[in-house]
Structures are given as C-alpha cells and as structure tokens.
Motif scaffolding. Structure first.
Motif, PDB file in Angstrom:
ATOM      1  N   LEU A 120       0.989   1.391   1.638  1.00  0.00           N
ATOM      2  CA  LEU A 120       0.077   0.536   1.294  1.00  0.00           C
ATOM      3  C   LEU A 120      -0.009   0.679  -0.149  1.00  0.00           C
ATOM      4  N   GLU A 121      -0.487   1.729  -0.759  1.00  0.00           N
ATOM      5  CA  GLU A 121      -0.469   1.831  -2.216  1.00  0.00           C
ATOM      6  C   GLU A 121       0.661   1.409  -3.012  1.00  0.00           C
ATOM      7  N   PHE A 122       1.865   1.379  -2.295  1.00  0.00           N
ATOM      8  CA  PHE A 122       3.200   0.815  -2.850  1.00  0.00           C
ATOM      9  C   PHE A 122       2.974  -0.541  -2.793  1.00  0.00           C
ATOM     10  N   ALA A 123       2.476  -1.270  -1.687  1.00  0.00           N
ATOM     11  CA  ALA A 123       2.395  -2.792  -1.522  1.00  0.00           C
ATOM     12  C   ALA A 123       1.316  -2.985  -2.782  1.00  0.00           C
ATOM     13  N   ALA A 124       0.355  -2.479  -2.938  1.00  0.00           N
ATOM     14  CA  ALA A 124      -0.685  -2.845  -3.787  1.00  0.00           C
ATOM     15  C   ALA A 124      -0.062  -3.034  -5.252  1.00  0.00           C
ATOM     16  N   GLN A 125       0.807  -2.204  -5.440  1.00  0.00           N
ATOM     17  CA  GLN A 125       1.307  -1.987  -6.933  1.00  0.00           C
ATOM     18  C   GLN A 125       2.636  -2.905  -6.926  1.00  0.00           C
ATOM     19  N   ARG A 126       3.285  -3.298  -6.024  1.00  0.00           N
ATOM     20  CA  ARG A 126       4.478  -4.115  -5.789  1.00  0.00           C
ATOM     21  C   ARG A 126       4.479  -4.691  -4.645  1.00  0.00           C
ATOM     22  N   PRO A 127       3.683  -5.715  -4.761  1.00  0.00           N
ATOM     23  CA  PRO A 127       3.369  -6.482  -3.357  1.00  0.00           C
ATOM     24  C   PRO A 127       4.538  -7.391  -2.714  1.00  0.00           C
ATOM     25  N   ASP A 128       5.365  -7.688  -3.543  1.00  0.00           N
ATOM     26  CA  ASP A 128       6.651  -8.475  -2.832  1.00  0.00           C
ATOM     27  C   ASP A 128       7.400  -7.354  -2.079  1.00  0.00           C
ATOM     28  N   ASP A 129       7.690  -6.333  -2.735  1.00  0.00           N
ATOM     29  CA  ASP A 129       8.618  -5.410  -2.268  1.00  0.00           C
ATOM     30  C   ASP A 129       7.789  -4.529  -1.028  1.00  0.00           C
ATOM     31  N   GLY A 130       6.536  -4.463  -1.382  1.00  0.00           N
ATOM     32  CA  GLY A 130       5.654  -3.691  -0.325  1.00  0.00           C
ATOM     33  C   GLY A 130       5.360  -4.439   0.832  1.00  0.00           C
ATOM     34  N   ALA A 131       5.147  -5.757   0.724  1.00  0.00           N
ATOM     35  CA  ALA A 131       5.011  -6.502   2.046  1.00  0.00           C
ATOM     36  C   ALA A 131       6.241  -6.760   2.708  1.00  0.00           C
ATOM     37  N   ALA A 132       7.617  -6.781   1.922  1.00  0.00           N
ATOM     38  CA  ALA A 132       8.723  -6.735   2.765  1.00  0.00           C
ATOM     39  C   ALA A 132       9.045  -5.538   3.656  1.00  0.00           C
ATOM     40  N   LEU A 133       8.372  -4.300   2.793  1.00  0.00           N
ATOM     41  CA  LEU A 133       8.821  -3.036   3.797  1.00  0.00           C
ATOM     42  C   LEU A 133       7.559  -3.120   4.815  1.00  0.00           C
ATOM     43  N   LEU A 134       6.508  -3.792   4.784  1.00  0.00           N
ATOM     44  CA  LEU A 134       5.670  -3.579   5.989  1.00  0.00           C
ATOM     45  C   LEU A 134       6.016  -4.730   7.108  1.00  0.00           C
ATOM     46  N   GLN A 135       6.784  -5.763   6.532  1.00  0.00           N
ATOM     47  CA  GLN A 135       7.360  -6.510   7.514  1.00  0.00           C
ATOM     48  C   GLN A 135       8.270  -6.068   8.204  1.00  0.00           C
ATOM     49  N   GLU A 136       9.304  -5.106   7.533  1.00  0.00           N
ATOM     50  CA  GLU A 136      10.143  -4.693   8.306  1.00  0.00           C
ATOM     51  C   GLU A 136       9.856  -3.480   9.346  1.00  0.00           C
ATOM     52  N   TYR A 137       8.706  -2.977   9.166  1.00  0.00           N
ATOM     53  CA  TYR A 137       7.947  -2.089  10.107  1.00  0.00           C
ATOM     54  C   TYR A 137       6.766  -2.695  10.742  1.00  0.00           C
ATOM     55  N   ARG A 138       6.873  -4.050  11.001  1.00  0.00           N
ATOM     56  CA  ARG A 138       5.954  -4.924  11.706  1.00  0.00           C
ATOM     57  C   ARG A 138       5.221  -4.184  12.964  1.00  0.00           C
TER      58      ARG A 138
END
Length: 209
Positions: A120-138
């Motif tokens: 989530l810290e990664f997603a806060a700093q790099r939202p597009d990349d981070g959201a993609a990673l979160l979606q992969e591990y949805r």
C-alpha cells in the motif's frame, strides 16, 4: 492529492503495528481522509474509534493476536496464492523487482515485500503501478477483508476501503473469494505530506524525493 493515493497511504499506516507513532498520527490520517476521501473515511472510523477508547497496550496486543498469531488474517499477499511453497520465493523476488522497476527500494523494513502495508505504501507513491499489483492479488486482499469482517475486527473497514479503489465488484463471501483465488496465481510474479517520513519504508532509489 487524489483520493486513491490518500486511501492507500492511510491504509498502509493503519495496518502497520500500532506503536505510539502510528496511534499519535490518527488525527492526521483522519483529517487527510476527511478532506480527500470522505466516503473512505467512514470505513476507517471503526478503527479510529476503537483506538480512541482502547488502551495502547491492548491495541498492540489485539494487533498481534489478529495478524501475527493467526494465518487466517495474514497480511502477506502471496501467502494466499502460493502458501509456504518453493514458488513463493520467486514471487517475493518479483515483488522486489516491481519496486525497483518503479524507482523505489526497500530500506530495512523487517517485512517481506508482499506485506500489505508495504504494498500500500508502494501504491501511495506509485498509484498506477501499485493499483495494478493490488489488482493482481485481488483475491488475497479480498480474503483478508472477509476474514477480518468474520472476526468482527475494526481493521475490516480499512481493507474494504482498499478493495473499493479497485475495478469490479468485490466477492460477497468467502466462497466467491476462494473461487477467485483458485483461478490461478497472477501472471506476474499521497501521501500524508506532513507525516513523519521515518515511518515510510519505501524511498526513491538514490535518496529521498
């Protein structure tokens, strides 16, 4: 600052071990959500209210009991897709590479790179990349959400707010989430500006931004 980044940063902080610094930051986190993500703030409120009425040592003990003593609520995303298998080592290396590719590196966090607060810290700093990673591990995130809700944990709303930032409808129950997880492992293995940067584990390669 965009709503999504604020939700990710707030959730990253709230899902870490609740030491004195984290608990002291609650008013700042709440204010940032109220200003930029008022809908999400409602999902965080049960946690904030519980923090306010509970002794700090009891909050810390409950966190350990919830997240450290039970795999049912494990915050390690690849645990839900790969378990304690040999493949998981490759997956964890993939997480690290994702961070490096985005220009960030781990700095002595003491956690595995798939730890949800770190992601989530990664997603806060790099939202597009981070959201993609979160979606992969949805599936992993949804199973954590459902397990916390079944427990009646005040942390459930925090994870639900993260799920609400992702496209599509969340699984309504454990069976649907398990079916999502069974579909196979991923193909690829906001910040609160005034907050103390010492609590932010990911930093740009080559120094702070």
């Amino acid at each position: 600052m965009r709503r999504r980044e604020v939700v990710y940063q707030a959730a990253s902080l709230c899902l870490r071990h609740p030491d004195a610094d984290i608990l002291a930051a609650a008013p700042l986190i709440r204010a940032a959500l109220r200003e930029s993500a008022p809908t999400a703030e409602a999902a965080f409120e049960p946690l904030f209210e519980w923090w306010e009425r509970t002794r700090p040592e009891a909050v810390a003990a409950a966190y350990v009991d919830t997240f450290d003593m039970s795999k049912r609520h494990a915050l390690y995303l690849s645990y839900w897709t790969d378990g304690d298998t040999r493949r998981r080592g490759m997956v964890l290396a993939g997480f690290k590479q994702r961070y490096r590719d985005a220009g960030l590196e781990l700095e002595g966090t003491g956690e595995l790179p798939d730890h949800l607060p770190l992601v989530l810290e990664f997603a806060a700093q790099r939202p597009d990349d981070g959201a993609a990673l979160l979606q992969e591990y949805r599936a992993s995130v949804e199973l954590i959400r459902i397990a916390l809700a079944e427990r009646g944990s005040p942390y459930a709303g925090v994870v639900a707010a993260v799920c609400a930032t992702l496209p599509g409808v969340s699984p309504s129950d454990r069976e649907q989430a398990m079916a999502l997880a069974a579909s196979g492992p991923p193909a690829e293995s906001v910040g609160l500006d005034a907050y103390d940067p010492r609590l932010l584990p990911l930093q740009p390669v080559g120094g702070r931004a």
